[in-house]
Design a protein around this motif. Sequence first.
Motif, short mmCIF file in Angstrom:
data_model
loop_
_atom_site.label_atom_id
_atom_site.label_comp_id
_atom_site.label_asym_id
_atom_site.label_seq_id
_atom_site.Cartn_x
_atom_site.Cartn_y
_atom_site.Cartn_z
N GLY A 146 0.82 -1.25 0.09
CA GLY A 146 -0.04 -0.07 -0.16
C GLY A 146 0.92 1.29 0.01
N VAL A 147 1.98 1.54 0.88
CA VAL A 147 2.61 2.60 0.98
C VAL A 147 3.47 2.65 -0.39
N LEU A 150 1.17 4.25 -3.05
CA LEU A 150 0.67 5.71 -2.76
C LEU A 150 1.54 6.75 -3.72
N ALA A 153 -0.23 7.23 -6.94
CA ALA A 153 -1.52 8.04 -6.84
C ALA A 153 -1.01 9.35 -6.86
N PHE A 154 0.01 9.88 -5.88
CA PHE A 154 0.17 11.10 -5.76
C PHE A 154 0.64 11.75 -7.21
N GLN A 306 -2.66 -2.79 -6.94
CA GLN A 306 -3.69 -1.99 -6.56
C GLN A 306 -5.15 -2.34 -6.53
N GLY A 309 -6.43 -3.36 -3.07
CA GLY A 309 -7.26 -2.27 -2.31
C GLY A 309 -8.62 -1.96 -2.81
N ILE A 355 -5.76 7.43 -3.86
CA ILE A 355 -5.33 7.29 -2.76
C ILE A 355 -6.12 6.64 -1.70
N PHE A 358 -5.32 2.53 -2.86
CA PHE A 358 -4.07 2.08 -2.20
C PHE A 358 -3.68 2.11 -0.68
N GLY A 359 -4.44 3.23 -0.02
CA GLY A 359 -4.50 3.43 1.36
C GLY A 359 -5.09 2.33 1.91
N SER A 360 -6.08 1.99 1.32
CA SER A 360 -6.88 0.54 1.87
C SER A 360 -6.04 -0.58 1.88
N ALA A 362 -2.96 -0.58 2.58
CA ALA A 362 -1.77 -0.30 3.84
C ALA A 362 -2.48 -0.76 4.88
#
Length: 455
Positions: A146-147, A150, A153-154, A306, A309, A355, A358-360, A362
Amino acid sequence: MAAHPVDEKLPALKMATSGLQHVAAMYAGVVAPPLIVGAAIGLTATELTFLTGACLFTAGLATFLQTLGIWKIGARLPFVNGVTFAGVAPMTAIVASTEDKSDALPIIFGAVIVAGLLGFFAAPFFSKAIRFFPPVVTGSVITLIGVSLLPVAFGWAQGPNPAAEDYGSTTYLTLAGITLLIVLLLRRFTRGFVKQIAVLLGLVAGTLIAIPFGVTDFSPVGDADIVGFPTPFHFGAPQFQFAAILSLCVVMVVSMTESTADMLALGEIVERPADEKTIAAGLRADTLGSAISPLFNGFMCSAFAQNIGLVAMTKIRSRYVVATGGAFLVLMGLCPMAASLIAVVPRPVLGGAGIVLFGSVAASGIQTLVRAGLDRDNNVLIVAVSLAVGIIPITAPEFYHSFPETAKIVLDSGISTGCVTAVVLNMLFNHLGKSGDAHDVTHPMEAGEEIAAAH
């Protein structure tokens, strides 16, 4: 007896929209490698479109192998397969070292075929490492996945072209923020099916909102052909060069390591833990998909993190949903105009949705770590060091600049280095003898105090 959610067949509309959501989440990742490699070779716009369509087509075939499976091939989990980004650097290096650029793709295809076949036969041996992946290892790796995603996504949120003057402009970041807000509001205030396809609805809404800003480009739809087929060996018969084969065999090992971690992660999320048999079958699908891919002018295939997530967030665990996504990928490969519809979604809009996705992943890793026994000092150290090593390529991209290119293929993948570090440290601390104070301490920074109190 009710079927496990992984084997559940949903209504047609829900299957189609949920499958499209998976395609939208991974589309940019599939088309980026052929665009980069094709540009390095100097392909024409028509050839570049052909190569991109071929990669979409082969991603669909590989996804069928992984989700539906045949014989002992396929994890039969909701996995999307596509072109692995780990191969981009060595493939561009092959292009740079090839004097006649028309030979570059045949050389790459030959190397992918050999690496895929070797990986296929190595899959059952590679899968035996499953016993070295307890929750402390899998939780660390899932968190790293996940990290590591990210920053992608940024990057999307800042715009389509890092070299452009408006890269990272307030317009792009605002569109990303609006898309993120829409997804969050849909997840918070809706329920049922609408809640499950919040990401797809967010992408549609974000694309429409982007139109007045002049960010949405519909020209790909007008320029694309209605029908097209990836003619076998369109760019020439495969060529076999030892150096190219060696470099892509290294990529295959990296890809198999990441796929193993991804399967373990997805198994936890869908509540069907991936055992040795499942991992072996999944790796066979990855490697066979890679070996077949060059026949239709595609590159090495691997599981797409991805989409894990998306499964974690929507709670839609059916592998048939992902197989439907694979069908859409095949159709896009056969119908360039259909493929171009996804290309209309602006990168900042994808970034806003990414965001959440991918945060999901992590967050799922953190949930796994909660069960990993972090009251033990040994496990805290394993997590601390493996996360630190895995984050190096993200926070310090030039950290390994003095290493050979072959080594950097592995070292520049935070997921791979973090995974290897976690496995090695787990063996050192939890398998090769037992530390007397393993249960006496709760945090590495408090070791002295805790041991003193125990005595």
